[in-house]
Design a protein around this motif. Structure first.
Motif, PDB file in Angstrom:
ATOM      1  N   PHE A   1       1.453 -41.032 -15.198  1.00  0.00           N
ATOM      2  CA  PHE A   1       0.217 -41.269 -15.926  1.00  0.00           C
ATOM      3  C   PHE A   1       0.406 -42.464 -16.853  1.00  0.00           C
ATOM      4  O   PHE A   1       1.373 -42.511 -17.611  1.00  0.00           O
ATOM      5  CB  PHE A   1      -0.177 -40.034 -16.741  1.00  0.00           C
ATOM      6  CG  PHE A   1      -0.516 -38.854 -15.878  1.00  0.00           C
ATOM      7  CD1 PHE A   1      -1.752 -38.754 -15.283  1.00  0.00           C
ATOM      8  CD2 PHE A   1       0.424 -37.856 -15.648  1.00  0.00           C
ATOM      9  CE1 PHE A   1      -2.066 -37.671 -14.478  1.00  0.00           C
ATOM     10  CE2 PHE A   1       0.121 -36.775 -14.858  1.00  0.00           C
ATOM     11  CZ  PHE A   1      -1.129 -36.687 -14.258  1.00  0.00           C
ATOM     12  N   PRO A   2      -0.494 -43.434 -16.805  1.00  0.00           N
ATOM     13  CA  PRO A   2      -0.323 -44.640 -17.617  1.00  0.00           C
ATOM     14  C   PRO A   2      -0.360 -44.378 -19.116  1.00  0.00           C
ATOM     15  O   PRO A   2       0.167 -45.169 -19.893  1.00  0.00           O
ATOM     16  CB  PRO A   2      -1.486 -45.540 -17.175  1.00  0.00           C
ATOM     17  CG  PRO A   2      -2.475 -44.614 -16.551  1.00  0.00           C
ATOM     18  CD  PRO A   2      -1.699 -43.474 -15.977  1.00  0.00           C
ATOM     19  N   ASN A   3      -0.971 -43.268 -19.535  1.00  0.00           N
ATOM     20  CA  ASN A   3      -1.055 -42.985 -20.967  1.00  0.00           C
ATOM     21  C   ASN A   3       0.012 -41.998 -21.427  1.00  0.00           C
ATOM     22  O   ASN A   3      -0.070 -41.457 -22.528  1.00  0.00           O
ATOM     23  CB  ASN A   3      -2.445 -42.460 -21.331  1.00  0.00           C
ATOM     24  CG  ASN A   3      -2.808 -41.208 -20.550  1.00  0.00           C
ATOM     25  OD1 ASN A   3      -2.196 -40.896 -19.544  1.00  0.00           O
ATOM     26  ND2 ASN A   3      -3.810 -40.488 -21.008  1.00  0.00           N
ATOM     27  N   ALA A   4       1.028 -41.776 -20.618  1.00  0.00           N
ATOM     28  CA  ALA A   4       2.103 -40.850 -20.993  1.00  0.00           C
ATOM     29  C   ALA A   4       2.991 -41.479 -22.063  1.00  0.00           C
ATOM     30  O   ALA A   4       3.132 -42.700 -22.138  1.00  0.00           O
ATOM     31  CB  ALA A   4       2.940 -40.483 -19.771  1.00  0.00           C
ATOM     32  N   GLN A   5       3.592 -40.621 -22.881  1.00  0.00           N
ATOM     33  CA  GLN A   5       4.544 -41.062 -23.899  1.00  0.00           C
ATOM     34  C   GLN A   5       5.941 -40.609 -23.484  1.00  0.00           C
ATOM     35  O   GLN A   5       6.127 -39.490 -23.022  1.00  0.00           O
ATOM     36  CB  GLN A   5       4.221 -40.450 -25.262  1.00  0.00           C
ATOM     37  CG  GLN A   5       2.915 -40.903 -25.857  1.00  0.00           C
ATOM     38  CD  GLN A   5       2.681 -40.185 -27.172  1.00  0.00           C
ATOM     39  OE1 GLN A   5       2.931 -39.005 -27.321  1.00  0.00           O
ATOM     40  NE2 GLN A   5       2.207 -40.937 -28.159  1.00  0.00           N
ATOM     41  N   TYR A   6       6.916 -41.485 -23.686  1.00  0.00           N
ATOM     42  CA  TYR A   6       8.317 -41.174 -23.444  1.00  0.00           C
ATOM     43  C   TYR A   6       9.049 -41.254 -24.775  1.00  0.00           C
ATOM     44  O   TYR A   6       9.035 -42.299 -25.439  1.00  0.00           O
ATOM     45  CB  TYR A   6       8.924 -42.160 -22.446  1.00  0.00           C
ATOM     46  CG  TYR A   6       8.295 -42.113 -21.076  1.00  0.00           C
ATOM     47  CD1 TYR A   6       8.886 -41.382 -20.050  1.00  0.00           C
ATOM     48  CD2 TYR A   6       7.115 -42.805 -20.805  1.00  0.00           C
ATOM     49  CE1 TYR A   6       8.312 -41.344 -18.785  1.00  0.00           C
ATOM     50  CE2 TYR A   6       6.535 -42.760 -19.543  1.00  0.00           C
ATOM     51  CZ  TYR A   6       7.147 -42.028 -18.542  1.00  0.00           C
ATOM     52  OH  TYR A   6       6.579 -41.987 -17.299  1.00  0.00           O
TER      53      TYR A   6
END
Length: 195
Positions: free
Chosen positions: A149-154
Motif C-alpha cells: 500500500f503506497p500509504n503504509a508506514q514502516y
C-alpha cells in the motif's frame, strides 16, 4: 380546529413542547366541544460511533460509543445482524462493513450513527537475518510479500529505539543488533523481528 391553525383531525409534525387544544363543532347542533393535550418534546440523544477505520482483515477491534448522559441503551448492528449491546463492543472484522449504533435515552427517544470499517489483507512480512562486518551496510527490504500500500508506514527499531520511519519499505542497516520492523496501514499493523 387546532389552536395551531391546523384544521385536520390529526396534528402531525409536532416538534415543540406545549399545550395543544382541539375544538370541534357539531354540524347539526352547532355545539362546540374542545379538549387539550400537553406534549413534551425531547431532543434526540447525541450519539457518536467513532471515526471510520481501516483494519487488518480478521483482526479484532473494539468500538466505543460516546453519547449524551441520558442514553441508557446501546445496540450495534451490521445490516440486520446484531453485533452486541452496551457502549463498547469487541468483535472480529471479517469483511468491509458499515456498523450502525442505535442509542435510546431515558425518554425513549432513539438516534443512530454509522461507522465504516474497511479491511485490507494482513501483511506478510519476511526479513532474513544477516551478518554485517564493521563498516558494511545492508539494504533491508521490508515490503510485505503479499500486499503493498503506497500509504503504509514502516517503522524501523534497533534495540528498542526507533531509528527510522519511512514509506519506502527499505532501510540501510549499518550496525548489528536486534531490529524490529513495524508495518502499519490505517490500524492494520504487523511486526517482524530480525538481526
Amino acid at each position: 380546529l387546532w389552536n395551531t391553525g391546523v384544521s385536520n383531525a390529526e396534528l402531525t409534525d409536532v416538534n415543540t413542547s406545549g399545550i395543544f387544544v382541539l375544538s370541534a363543532t357539531d354540524r347539526i347542533t352547532g355545539c362546540v366541544g374542545s379538549d387539550s393535550i400537553g406534549v413534551m418534546v425531547h431532543q434526540l440523544p447525541e450519539v457518536n460511533a467513532g471515526e471510520d477505520r481501516l483494519l487488518c482483515l480478521g483482526d479484532e477491534t473494539t468500538l466505543m460509543a460516546s453519547a449524551s448522559d441520558q442514553v441508557i441503551d446501546y445496540n450495534w448492528f451490521e445490516a440486520t445482524n446484531q453485533l452486541g449491546s452496551g457502549p463498547e463492543i469487541t468483535f472480529a472484522v471479517n469483511s468491509d462493513q458499515i456498523v450502525t449504533l442505535v442509542a435510546v435515552d431515558s425518554f425513549g427517544c432513539e438516534n443512530t450513527d454509522n461507522i465504516t470499517l474497511s479491511t485490507v489483507p494482513p501483511p506478510e512480512l519476511s526479513i532474513d537475518d544477516a551478518i554485517l562486518c564493521v563498516g558494511d551496510s545492508l539494504l533491508v527490504d521490508g515490503v510485505p510479500t503479499n500486499v503493498n500500500f503506497p500509504n503504509a508506514q514502516y517503522i524501523w527499531d534497533l534495540d528498542g529505539q526507533v531509528v527510522e520511519q519511512n514509506s519506502s519499505g527499505s532501510y540501510w542497516a549499518t550496525e548489528g543488533g536486534n531490529y524490529m520492523l513495524t508495518y502499519r496501514v490505517g490500524e492494520c499493523e504487523r511486526t517482524e523481528p530480525f538481526i
